[in-house]
Design a protein around this motif. Structure first.
Motif, mmCIF file in Angstrom:
data_model
loop_
_atom_site.group_PDB
_atom_site.id
_atom_site.type_symbol
_atom_site.label_atom_id
_atom_site.label_comp_id
_atom_site.label_asym_id
_atom_site.label_seq_id
_atom_site.Cartn_x
_atom_site.Cartn_y
_atom_site.Cartn_z
ATOM 1 N N GLN A 151 1.134 1.468 8.007
ATOM 2 C CA GLN A 151 -0.373 1.006 7.540
ATOM 3 C C GLN A 151 -1.323 1.791 8.632
ATOM 4 O O GLN A 151 -2.509 1.368 8.240
ATOM 5 C CB GLN A 151 -0.307 -0.272 7.162
ATOM 6 C CG GLN A 151 0.779 -0.796 5.894
ATOM 7 C CD GLN A 151 0.546 -0.164 4.595
ATOM 8 O OE1 GLN A 151 -0.555 -0.371 4.023
ATOM 9 N NE2 GLN A 151 1.766 0.638 4.105
ATOM 10 N N GLN A 161 -5.111 9.099 1.631
ATOM 11 C CA GLN A 161 -5.472 7.618 1.556
ATOM 12 C C GLN A 161 -4.441 6.804 1.470
ATOM 13 O O GLN A 161 -3.577 6.850 0.818
ATOM 14 C CB GLN A 161 -6.717 7.795 0.619
ATOM 15 C CG GLN A 161 -6.215 7.932 -0.916
ATOM 16 C CD GLN A 161 -7.135 8.271 -1.917
ATOM 17 O OE1 GLN A 161 -8.283 8.301 -1.674
ATOM 18 N NE2 GLN A 161 -6.792 8.533 -3.067
ATOM 19 N N TYR A 162 -4.648 5.318 1.628
ATOM 20 C CA TYR A 162 -4.028 4.338 1.321
ATOM 21 C C TYR A 162 -4.324 3.713 -0.249
ATOM 22 O O TYR A 162 -5.547 3.548 -0.117
ATOM 23 C CB TYR A 162 -4.045 3.246 2.502
ATOM 24 C CG TYR A 162 -3.320 3.551 3.562
ATOM 25 C CD1 TYR A 162 -2.095 3.700 3.653
ATOM 26 C CD2 TYR A 162 -3.911 3.876 4.878
ATOM 27 C CE1 TYR A 162 -1.199 4.056 4.889
ATOM 28 C CE2 TYR A 162 -3.365 4.129 6.021
ATOM 29 C CZ TYR A 162 -2.004 4.189 5.857
ATOM 30 O OH TYR A 162 -1.111 4.624 7.142
ATOM 31 N N ARG A 168 3.300 10.715 -2.959
ATOM 32 C CA ARG A 168 2.833 9.097 -2.725
ATOM 33 C C ARG A 168 4.261 8.669 -2.009
ATOM 34 O O ARG A 168 5.352 8.853 -2.336
ATOM 35 C CB ARG A 168 2.724 8.587 -3.927
ATOM 36 C CG ARG A 168 1.271 9.203 -4.551
ATOM 37 C CD ARG A 168 1.091 8.374 -5.749
ATOM 38 N NE ARG A 168 -0.112 8.720 -6.238
ATOM 39 C CZ ARG A 168 -0.309 9.846 -7.239
ATOM 40 N NH1 ARG A 168 0.772 9.981 -7.914
ATOM 41 N NH2 ARG A 168 -1.321 9.999 -7.941
ATOM 42 N N LYS A 211 0.778 -1.144 -0.086
ATOM 43 C CA LYS A 211 -0.054 0.130 0.000
ATOM 44 C C LYS A 211 1.056 1.201 -0.065
ATOM 45 O O LYS A 211 1.844 1.465 0.537
ATOM 46 C CB LYS A 211 -0.894 0.095 1.133
ATOM 47 C CG LYS A 211 -2.073 -1.171 1.222
ATOM 48 C CD LYS A 211 -2.961 -0.959 2.417
ATOM 49 C CE LYS A 211 -4.050 -1.891 2.364
ATOM 50 N NZ LYS A 211 -4.762 -1.768 3.743
ATOM 51 N N GLN A 212 0.468 2.262 -0.752
ATOM 52 C CA GLN A 212 1.008 3.566 -0.815
ATOM 53 C C GLN A 212 0.301 4.438 0.079
ATOM 54 O O GLN A 212 -1.010 4.408 0.137
ATOM 55 C CB GLN A 212 1.238 4.241 -2.186
ATOM 56 C CG GLN A 212 2.318 3.623 -2.896
ATOM 57 C CD GLN A 212 2.366 4.317 -4.319
ATOM 58 O OE1 GLN A 212 1.196 4.884 -4.819
ATOM 59 N NE2 GLN A 212 3.426 4.504 -4.858
ATOM 60 N N LEU A 213 0.979 5.453 0.733
ATOM 61 C CA LEU A 213 0.196 6.666 1.347
ATOM 62 C C LEU A 213 -0.049 7.662 0.295
ATOM 63 O O LEU A 213 1.200 8.220 -0.083
ATOM 64 C CB LEU A 213 0.836 7.043 2.587
ATOM 65 C CG LEU A 213 0.385 8.197 3.369
ATOM 66 C CD1 LEU A 213 -1.031 7.933 3.679
ATOM 67 C CD2 LEU A 213 1.185 8.701 4.427
ATOM 68 N N GLU A 271 -3.761 0.785 -2.759
ATOM 69 C CA GLU A 271 -3.250 -0.389 -3.102
ATOM 70 C C GLU A 271 -3.165 -0.925 -4.532
ATOM 71 O O GLU A 271 -4.301 -0.964 -4.934
ATOM 72 C CB GLU A 271 -3.800 -1.618 -2.301
ATOM 73 C CG GLU A 271 -2.982 -2.851 -2.203
ATOM 74 C CD GLU A 271 -3.430 -3.893 -1.024
ATOM 75 O OE1 GLU A 271 -2.891 -4.955 -0.685
ATOM 76 O OE2 GLU A 271 -4.646 -3.643 -0.400
#
Length: 82
Positions: A25, A60-61, A19, A2-4, A63
Motif C-alpha cells: 500500500q 492508482q490505489y 489490477r 485496496k487494489q493497485l 478501494e
C-alpha cells in the motif's frame, strides 16, 4: 482492501487495466513506473501480435466499499429462526 490499478494503452489504442489485489500500500511512484515499463517492455501478454500493455498511462490505489441492501449472513440467520 485496496487494489493497485495500473492503466496502460495497448498497441491498438485501447485502454487496458491490470489490477493487483495484494500489492503493498506504500509503493513509490518510481517503483510503480519502473514495474509498469518492465511489463510493457517484456510483451509477455501479447495477443495476435498486439501488446495490450504497451504504454504505461497511470497507476492508482482503488478501494471498494460494499453497502448491502438485503440478503447475506444476517438474513440467512433470521430466516432460520422464523
Amino acid at each position: 482492501m485496496k487494489q493497485l490499478d495500473m492503466e496502460f494503452k495497448s498497441e491498438n489504442g485501447k485502454t487496458k487495466h491490470m489490477r493487483l489485489n495484494y500489492a503493498a500500500q506504500t509503493l513509490a511512484e518510481t517503483t510503480v513506473k519502473t514495474a509498469m515499463q518492465t511489463i510493457a517492455d517484456l510483451k509477455m501478454f501479447e495477443v495476435e501480435a498486439c501488446n495490450p500493455y504497451a504504454l504505461p498511462i497511470k497507476a492508482q490505489y482503488v478501494e471498494r466499499t460494499v453497502t448491502p441492501i438485503f440478503g447475506g449472513e444476517d438474513a440467512e440467520k433470521a430466516d432460520a429462526t422464523e
